[in-house]
Design a protein around this motif. Structure first.
Motif, PDB file in Angstrom:
ATOM      1  N   SER A  32      42.235  41.256  38.080  1.00 37.03           N
ATOM      2  CA  SER A  32      41.959  42.675  38.297  1.00 37.03           C
ATOM      3  C   SER A  32      41.522  43.350  36.997  1.00 37.03           C
ATOM      4  CB  SER A  32      43.176  43.384  38.895  1.00 37.03           C
ATOM      5  OG  SER A  32      44.265  43.374  37.998  1.00 37.03           O
ATOM      6  N   ALA A  33      40.968  44.533  37.139  1.00 35.14           N
ATOM      7  CA  ALA A  33      40.343  45.223  36.006  1.00 35.14           C
ATOM      8  C   ALA A  33      41.370  45.906  35.108  1.00 35.14           C
ATOM      9  CB  ALA A  33      39.352  46.265  36.530  1.00 35.14           C
ATOM     10  N   THR A  34      41.023  46.004  33.840  1.00 36.89           N
ATOM     11  CA  THR A  34      41.776  46.843  32.913  1.00 36.89           C
ATOM     12  C   THR A  34      41.271  48.280  33.023  1.00 36.89           C
ATOM     13  OG1 THR A  34      40.217  46.227  31.168  1.00 36.89           O
ATOM     14  CG2 THR A  34      42.288  44.985  31.285  1.00 36.89           C
ATOM     15  N   VAL A  35      41.893  49.178  32.278  1.00 33.75           N
ATOM     16  CA  VAL A  35      41.572  50.605  32.381  1.00 33.75           C
ATOM     17  C   VAL A  35      40.216  50.920  31.755  1.00 33.75           C
ATOM     18  CG1 VAL A  35      42.307  52.893  31.616  1.00 33.75           C
ATOM     19  CG2 VAL A  35      44.004  51.264  32.461  1.00 33.75           C
ATOM     20  N   GLY A  36      39.964  50.364  30.576  1.00 38.34           N
ATOM     21  CA  GLY A  36      38.677  50.574  29.923  1.00 38.34           C
ATOM     22  C   GLY A  36      38.370  52.035  29.669  1.00 38.34           C
ATOM     23  N   ALA A  37      37.151  52.443  30.053  1.00 43.83           N
ATOM     24  CA  ALA A  37      36.691  53.816  29.828  1.00 43.83           C
ATOM     25  C   ALA A  37      36.737  54.634  31.119  1.00 43.83           C
ATOM     26  CB  ALA A  37      35.285  53.809  29.261  1.00 43.83           C
ATOM     27  N   ASP A  38      37.629  54.278  32.026  1.00 41.88           N
ATOM     28  CA  ASP A  38      37.755  55.012  33.287  1.00 41.88           C
ATOM     29  C   ASP A  38      37.950  56.506  33.013  1.00 41.88           C
ATOM     30  OD1 ASP A  38      39.373  56.183  35.660  1.00 41.88           O
ATOM     31  OD2 ASP A  38      38.720  54.237  36.433  1.00 41.88           O
ATOM     32  N   ILE A  45      48.023  44.084  32.580  1.00 40.76           N
ATOM     33  CA  ILE A  45      48.509  45.440  32.326  1.00 40.76           C
ATOM     34  C   ILE A  45      48.781  45.702  30.850  1.00 40.76           C
ATOM     35  CG2 ILE A  45      49.502  45.697  34.624  1.00 40.76           C
ATOM     36  CD1 ILE A  45      52.265  45.114  33.366  1.00 40.76           C
ATOM     37  N   GLY A  46      48.846  44.656  30.028  1.00 42.24           N
ATOM     38  CA  GLY A  46      49.150  44.847  28.615  1.00 42.24           C
ATOM     39  C   GLY A  46      47.945  45.188  27.761  1.00 42.24           C
ATOM     40  N   PHE A  47      46.763  45.307  28.374  1.00 39.47           N
ATOM     41  CA  PHE A  47      45.531  45.490  27.615  1.00 39.47           C
ATOM     42  C   PHE A  47      44.778  46.719  28.119  1.00 39.47           C
ATOM     43  CE2 PHE A  47      46.732  41.084  28.038  1.00 39.47           C
ATOM     44  CZ  PHE A  47      46.735  40.628  26.724  1.00 39.47           C
ATOM     45  N   VAL A  48      44.308  47.529  27.195  1.00 43.13           N
ATOM     46  CA  VAL A  48      43.556  48.721  27.580  1.00 43.13           C
ATOM     47  C   VAL A  48      42.175  48.339  28.098  1.00 43.13           C
ATOM     48  CG1 VAL A  48      42.495  50.840  26.695  1.00 43.13           C
ATOM     49  CG2 VAL A  48      44.837  50.259  26.037  1.00 43.13           C
ATOM     50  N   SER A  49      41.559  47.303  27.511  1.00 41.20           N
ATOM     51  CA  SER A  49      40.202  46.934  27.916  1.00 41.20           C
ATOM     52  C   SER A  49      40.055  45.423  27.981  1.00 41.20           C
ATOM     53  CB  SER A  49      39.173  47.526  26.940  1.00 41.20           C
ATOM     54  OG  SER A  49      39.372  47.011  25.625  1.00 41.20           O
ATOM     55  N   ASP A  50      38.901  44.983  28.485  1.00 37.01           N
ATOM     56  CA  ASP A  50      38.635  43.552  28.673  1.00 37.01           C
ATOM     57  C   ASP A  50      38.191  42.911  27.362  1.00 37.01           C
ATOM     58  OD1 ASP A  50      39.094  44.158  31.299  1.00 37.01           O
ATOM     59  OD2 ASP A  50      37.174  43.452  32.054  1.00 37.01           O
ATOM     60  N   HIS A  51      39.070  42.871  26.362  1.00 32.30           N
ATOM     61  CA  HIS A  51      38.650  42.253  25.111  1.00 32.30           C
ATOM     62  C   HIS A  51      38.864  40.745  25.154  1.00 32.30           C
ATOM     63  CE1 HIS A  51      42.885  42.454  24.034  1.00 32.30           C
ATOM     64  NE2 HIS A  51      42.867  43.767  24.092  1.00 32.30           N
ATOM     65  N   MET A  52      38.820  40.060  24.000  1.00 29.71           N
ATOM     66  CA  MET A  52      38.720  38.606  23.999  1.00 29.71           C
ATOM     67  C   MET A  52      39.898  37.917  24.673  1.00 29.71           C
ATOM     68  SD  MET A  52      36.789  36.094  23.404  1.00 29.71           S
ATOM     69  CE  MET A  52      35.484  36.836  22.413  1.00 29.71           C
TER      70      MET A  52
END
Length: 375
Positions: free
Chosen positions: A309-315, A278-285
């Protein structure tokens, strides 16, 4: 909102992010940018860079920011919001100063900034504001008149940020074997930071153990866990845990670490775990290596079924949330009576970072706050 398409007084949105290497030759120069001023030898940076070399020297963050840019521009166009979107990074191309220079020559005079960090902290908020101040000073030194910049409020509890993560967690639970699914624990993860930085995060009146950084993550975790319980009918135990610690071992950082937490859960007989970053906007490194590689390997070693589980990304829901935040801030600047959209116990965050918010160890000018030298 008085007018769902009116972003005045703003004439542009700047997506401001961390940046990352896009090939093997970029890795060490990128890490030199990240660690500038700390005197870390190049050989040590090559060791640290192994996480990136493992993935061809490419961080996923830039590609994910390009996808978010596309999503924002698509959402704005579909809803009649005529607001150009630019992109600048702290540590790699496109560099923030170059992007602000481009915006200045394009005639942008009042810019809103979206940082790819949803929570209060020095590294997640004030340091970006310091970067903005440095870039604006550089433009002034070139004889340019830089634009006025404002930063969007923290969005950790906006529905458009939460809903994609709720869906991702439900999907990850459903992907576990049926015999362990109902007993699965949820490990909500975020980037560990020094406890001293956590304790002074957020406005001064909010400072205390963990500061706003921990409080905001706990509120986010509760909101997601409650929604998952309502959606699935199962009450999954959960805990906020940490990852990606760096720095000297004698300096206290937020704990427990995700790998230690997995060992503890396994020892307690927990049948399965879903890691929810939950602390990350996207699936970075940090997500790709620390969770998908390191923590997943630890779970396999323990024989503990685990999913991430997935991050928010470009949803699209996140892009819509950004549009909502832009219009909310614009209406507020025009003097309209606005009810900010926020869930949970903490309510909406401040629009203007107050003096003393998330202080640096060494005071430096920071734009887009009450103490900004750029009014």
């Amino acid at each position: 909102m008085p007018d769902a398409r009116d972003a005045t007084p703003y004439d542009a949105l700047l997506l401001l992010s961390f940046g990352g290497p896009e090939g093997p030759d970029d890795v060490v120069p990128f890490l030199e940018n990240v660690t500038r001023g700390r005197g870390i030898p190049k050989e040590r940076l090559k060791e640290v860079g192994q996480h990136y070399f493992r993935f061809g020297g490419v961080s996923p963050i830039n590609g994910q920011n390009r996808a978010l840019l596309d999503a924002l521009r698509k959402d704005f166009a579909e809803h009649g919001l005529d607001l150009p979107v630019y992109w600048g990074n702290r540590n790699w191309a496109p560099y923030l100063t170059d992007t602000l220079r481009e915006m200045t020559t394009d005639g942008r005079r009042h810019v809103l900034v979206l940082a790819t960090s949803a929570y209060a902290s020095y590294s997640g908020c004030r340091q970006y504001r310091e970067n903005l101040a440095d870039a604006l000073a550089a433009l002034e030194a070139e004889g340019l008149e830089p634009p006025k910049v404002d930063k969007l409020r923290h969005y950790f509890n906006h529905p458009g940020f939460l809903e994609p993560m709720i869906d991702g967690l439900v999907e990850s639970l459903a992907d576990l074997p049926e015999e362990v699914r109902d007993g699965a624990h949820i490990a909500f993860t975020t980037h560990s930071i020094p406890t001293a930085a956590a304790d002074t995060s957020g406005p001064v009146e909010d400072h205390g153990d963990g500061g706003a950084y921990v409080a905001e993550h706990l509120d986010t975790a509760r909101l997601i866990a409650d929604a998952v319980r309502e959606r699935t009918g199962a009450d999954h135990p959960w805990q906020l845990v940490y990852q990606s610690r760096s720095g000297a071992p004698h300096i206290p950082w937020l704990e427990p670490d995700i790998c230690d937490h997995l060992e503890e859960l396994h020892g307690a007989g927990v049948p399965a775990v879903v890691m929810a970053p939950i602390g990350f906007v996207s699936d970075h490194m940090e997500v790709l290596y620390d969770l998908d590689t390191e923590a997943t390997a630890k779970a396999e070693e323990l024989g503990l079924p685990v999913r991430r589980s997935a991050t928010v990304g470009a949803d699209p829901r996140f892009a819509a949330a950004v549009r909502d935040l832009v219009l909310e801030r614009a209406a507020t600047e025009r003097g309209a009576d606005v009810t900010p959209c926020a869930l949970g116990a903490l309510g909406p965050s401040h629009n203007l970072c107050p003096v003393g918010c998330c202080p640096a160890r060494t005071p430096r000018p920071a734009a887009a706050g009450a103490d900004s030298p750029y009014a």
